[in-house]
Design an enzyme around this catalytic site. Sequence first.
Site, PDB file in Angstrom:
ATOM      1  N   LEU A 171       0.890  -1.140  -0.102  1.00  0.00           N
ATOM      2  CA  LEU A 171      -0.058   0.195  -0.017  1.00  0.00           C
ATOM      3  C   LEU A 171       0.700   1.254  -0.058  1.00  0.00           C
ATOM      4  CD1 LEU A 171      -2.935  -0.787   2.415  1.00  0.00           C
ATOM      5  CD2 LEU A 171      -2.366  -1.554   0.153  1.00  0.00           C
ATOM      6  N   ALA A 172       0.726   1.979  -1.231  1.00  0.00           N
ATOM      7  CA  ALA A 172       1.627   3.332  -1.143  1.00  0.00           C
ATOM      8  C   ALA A 172       0.848   4.685  -1.727  1.00  0.00           C
ATOM      9  CB  ALA A 172       2.794   2.953  -2.204  1.00  0.00           C
ATOM     10  N   ALA A 173      -0.381   4.420  -1.573  1.00  0.00           N
ATOM     11  CA  ALA A 173      -1.464   5.535  -1.848  1.00  0.00           C
ATOM     12  C   ALA A 173      -1.572   6.888  -1.160  1.00  0.00           C
ATOM     13  CB  ALA A 173      -2.738   4.962  -2.466  1.00  0.00           C
ATOM     14  N   ARG A 228       1.838  13.868   7.257  1.00  0.00           N
ATOM     15  CA  ARG A 228       2.805  14.114   8.180  1.00  0.00           C
ATOM     16  C   ARG A 228       4.425  14.574   7.996  1.00  0.00           C
ATOM     17  NH1 ARG A 228       0.284   9.503  12.127  1.00  0.00           N
ATOM     18  NH2 ARG A 228      -0.461   8.852  10.005  1.00  0.00           N
ATOM     19  N   LYS A 250       5.428  10.276   0.315  1.00  0.00           N
ATOM     20  CA  LYS A 250       6.392   9.641   1.190  1.00  0.00           C
ATOM     21  C   LYS A 250       7.077   8.611   0.869  1.00  0.00           C
ATOM     22  CE  LYS A 250       4.065   7.389   4.734  1.00  0.00           C
ATOM     23  NZ  LYS A 250       3.418   7.297   6.184  1.00  0.00           N
ATOM     24  N   ARG A 272      36.138  12.869 -11.521  1.00  0.00           N
ATOM     25  CA  ARG A 272      34.958  12.931 -11.870  1.00  0.00           C
ATOM     26  C   ARG A 272      34.505  11.640 -12.955  1.00  0.00           C
ATOM     27  NH1 ARG A 272      35.589  18.728 -14.028  1.00  0.00           N
ATOM     28  NH2 ARG A 272      33.432  18.312 -14.780  1.00  0.00           N
ATOM     29  N   TYR A 282      44.909  19.092 -13.453  1.00  0.00           N
ATOM     30  CA  TYR A 282      43.812  19.062 -14.019  1.00  0.00           C
ATOM     31  C   TYR A 282      43.894  18.238 -15.356  1.00  0.00           C
ATOM     32  CZ  TYR A 282      39.541  19.472 -16.432  1.00  0.00           C
ATOM     33  OH  TYR A 282      38.194  18.937 -17.158  1.00  0.00           O
TER      34      TYR A 282
HETATM   35  C1  UD1 Z   1      -1.931   1.576   9.985  1.00  0.00           C
HETATM   36  C2  UD1 Z   1      -2.882   0.665  10.621  1.00  0.00           C
HETATM   37  C3  UD1 Z   1      -2.514   0.492  12.036  1.00  0.00           C
HETATM   38  C4  UD1 Z   1      -0.989   0.133  11.999  1.00  0.00           C
HETATM   39  C5  UD1 Z   1      -0.057   1.056  11.400  1.00  0.00           C
HETATM   40  C6  UD1 Z   1       1.449   0.474  11.191  1.00  0.00           C
HETATM   41  C7  UD1 Z   1      -5.064   0.870   9.238  1.00  0.00           C
HETATM   42  C8  UD1 Z   1      -6.386   1.070   9.483  1.00  0.00           C
HETATM   43  N1  UD1 Z   1      -4.312   0.872  10.485  1.00  0.00           N
HETATM   44  O1  UD1 Z   1      -2.185   2.854  10.676  1.00  0.00           O
HETATM   45  O2  UD1 Z   1      -3.350  -0.380  12.784  1.00  0.00           O
HETATM   46  O3  UD1 Z   1      -0.821   0.037  13.626  1.00  0.00           O
HETATM   47  O4  UD1 Z   1      -0.436   1.350  10.171  1.00  0.00           O
HETATM   48  O5  UD1 Z   1       2.094   1.613  10.539  1.00  0.00           O
HETATM   49  O6  UD1 Z   1      -4.680  -0.083   8.724  1.00  0.00           O
HETATM   50  N2  UD1 Z   1      -2.708   3.878   2.385  1.00  0.00           N
HETATM   51  C9  UD1 Z   1      -3.371   3.570   0.930  1.00  0.00           C
HETATM   52  N3  UD1 Z   1      -4.683   4.061   0.854  1.00  0.00           N
HETATM   53  C10 UD1 Z   1      -5.314   4.491   1.876  1.00  0.00           C
HETATM   54  C11 UD1 Z   1      -4.705   4.869   2.982  1.00  0.00           C
HETATM   55  C12 UD1 Z   1      -3.585   4.168   3.305  1.00  0.00           C
HETATM   56  O7  UD1 Z   1      -2.623   3.177   0.130  1.00  0.00           O
HETATM   57  O8  UD1 Z   1      -6.577   4.811   1.473  1.00  0.00           O
HETATM   58  C13 UD1 Z   1      -1.263   3.327   2.450  1.00  0.00           C
HETATM   59  C14 UD1 Z   1      -0.348   4.702   2.846  1.00  0.00           C
HETATM   60  O9  UD1 Z   1       0.158   5.112   1.844  1.00  0.00           O
HETATM   61  C15 UD1 Z   1       0.596   3.690   3.924  1.00  0.00           C
HETATM   62  C16 UD1 Z   1      -0.231   2.605   4.470  1.00  0.00           C
HETATM   63  O10 UD1 Z   1      -1.462   2.494   3.572  1.00  0.00           O
HETATM   64  O11 UD1 Z   1       1.591   3.224   3.217  1.00  0.00           O
HETATM   65  C17 UD1 Z   1      -0.610   2.701   5.820  1.00  0.00           C
HETATM   66  O12 UD1 Z   1      -1.538   4.033   5.763  1.00  0.00           O
HETATM   67  P1  UD1 Z   1      -1.164   5.056   7.178  1.00  0.00           P
HETATM   68  O13 UD1 Z   1      -2.255   6.114   6.958  1.00  0.00           O
HETATM   69  O14 UD1 Z   1       0.181   5.251   7.481  1.00  0.00           O
HETATM   70  O15 UD1 Z   1      -1.958   4.277   8.419  1.00  0.00           O
HETATM   71  P2  UD1 Z   1      -1.512   4.292   9.703  1.00  0.00           P
HETATM   72  O16 UD1 Z   1      -2.315   5.524  10.565  1.00  0.00           O
HETATM   73  O17 UD1 Z   1      -0.016   4.402  10.043  1.00  0.00           O
HETATM   74 MG    MG Z   2       1.647   4.626   8.765  1.00  0.00          MG
END
Ligand code: UD1
Ligand code: MG
Length: 451
Positions: free
Chosen positions: A8-10, A15, A22, A331, A364
Site C-alpha cells: 500500500l503506497a497511495a 505528516r 512519502k 569525476r 587538471y
Molecule cells: C496503519 C494501521 C494500524 C497500524 C499502522 C502501522 C489501518 C487502518 N491502520 O495505520 O493499525 O498500527 O498502520 O504502521 O490499516 N494507504 C493507502 N490508501 C489509503 C490509506 C493508506 O494506500 O487509502 C497506505 C499508505 O500510503 C501507507 C499505508 O497504507 O503506506 C498505511 O497508511 P497510514 O495512513 O500510514 O496508516 P496508519 O495510520 O499508520
Molecule cells: Mg503509517
Amino acid sequence: MKITAILLAAGQGTRMKSNLPKVLHPIAGQPMIWHALQAIKDSTTEKPIVIVGYGAQKVTDFLGDSAQIVLQEHQLGTGHAVLQAETLLKGKSDYVVVCYADMPLLRAETLQQLVETQKSNKGVMSMLTVLSEDPRGFGRIVRQQGGTVQSIVEESAATPEQLKINELNVGAYCFNADWLWDALHRVQVSPKGEYFLTDTVELAVQAGLPVQATVMKDVLETIGVNTRVHLAEVETAMRVRINQMHMLSGVTIQDPSSTYIEASVLIGKDTVVMPNTYLHGKTVIGEGNIIGPNTIIRDTKIGNRCKVLMSVLDGALLEDEVDMGPFARLRKGAHLGNHVHVGNFGEVKDSHLADGVKMGHFSYIGNAEIGANTNIGAGTITCNYDGEAKHKTEIGEDVFIGSDTMLVAPLTIGSGARTGAGAVVNKNVAADTLVVGMPARAIKKLIRKAK
Ligand code: UD1
Ligand code: MG
C-alpha cells in the site's frame, strides 16, 4: 501455491509535510518503497502489486516494471486500498500478503515466517504485532480471555482503556485470498470515513476463524515512517544494519557511527573503511583496499589493494593498487590503471591514465588519454575547453610533462617526449622530443560576443 504481495503506497503522508510522496523519500540511498519491495521478494511467488494514489505518476515512474500498479483514486483507507487489487488478483493467488510501503525495516525473514504461519493456520489470516510502550499512533491489539486475538482498534476509535494496551499492530498480514475479497466487501466505513483493513480481523473472529498474531521481538523492524523524525530513526537503523552486514562479510569499519554506506554498495573482504566516509549509489569496491578517512565515493568501481585518502570520486573506475589523495577528485569517466598515483589537488575527468602514471600535485586532466608510466608534473593543466567545445589530449608512454605545463587541446604528444617547466604547448610534439617555452604574446584582436 501462488503467493502475491500487495504493497500500500497511495497515502499522501501528510505528516511528512513534503511535495515528494512519502514512499519515495530515500533511506540509505533508495526510496522507502524499494526497501519494502526487496523484503517481500523472498516470501512471494508472483510480481507484487503496488497501490498508488498520491503522487501516482512519480511512484509509477520509479517502479517501472518491478511491480504491477493499481491506482486508488480516492484514499478511502487501507481496506479500500487493498480492494482495488481485486479485479487483477481474484482467483489468481492462493495467499495475499499485505504490507504498507512505509515500513522499510521489515525483514524478508519476518515476512517469510508470516507466510509460514498462515500456511499452517486453520483460520484465514495471520498478522504481526509488537510490544512497545511507545504507541506511535499504531492500532491496538485486543485479545480475548484465552489470549487469542479479538480485534484491532485504531487509535482514533479506541477507548481510554484500550489506549493503554501495549501490543500494537505492525501492519503486515497474510490472508487466504478467497476469504479476503469477500471480507473486504463487508468492512463497514469507520467514523473517520475510512475503510480499515484492520477490521477484517473482527470479521474472521466472528466467523470462528482464528487469527494468528506473531509477536515480533525486534521493535526496530516495525518502525512505520509517518514523520521526518521517524525517517531519521529509520535511516540510522538501516545504516547500522548495512554496516553490520559488511562487517560480518569481512569488511573492517573502524567507526560505524560515522560511516555511511548506501544499500546498493558492494565491498570485498579485507577492505578497511575509515571514519567519515560516504559510499553511494552503484559503487563496487574490491578486496584489501583502504578507503578514507573523509572520503565520498559515488557510482565508482574500485579494484583491489587501492588507497583512497580524503578524496571525492564520482563515476570513476580504478584498477588495482591505485594510490590517491589526500584531496584528489575524480569525476565522471576518470579511469585510473594499475599503480596509478594521483596526489593532492589532482582532478581527473573523462580521461584514461594508463598503468603507472604519476600525477603528484595540483593538476587538471580532462578529455585525455595518457600512456603508461608517464609523469605529469605539478601544476599541469589540460586546456581542454576553448569556450565552445571540449578537445582531446593524447599523451604517449614514458612522457615527462614538466611542472606547470599548459597542454592546449587538441594535442598529441609522442611517447618519450618531455616538456620544460612552464611550457605552453599548442602544437603536437613528436616522440622523444623536448619542447620548452612559448611565452604569452598578443596574436589577434578579439571580437566580443553580444550579450
Ligand atoms: C496503519 C494501521 C494500524 C497500524 C499502522 C502501522 C489501518 C487502518 N491502520 O495505520 O493499525 O498500527 O498502520 O504502521 O490499516 N494507504 C493507502 N490508501 C489509503 C490509506 C493508506 O494506500 O487509502 C497506505 C499508505 O500510503 C501507507 C499505508 O497504507 O503506506 C498505511 O497508511 P497510514 O495512513 O500510514 O496508516 P496508519 O495510520 O499508520
Ligand atoms: Mg503509517
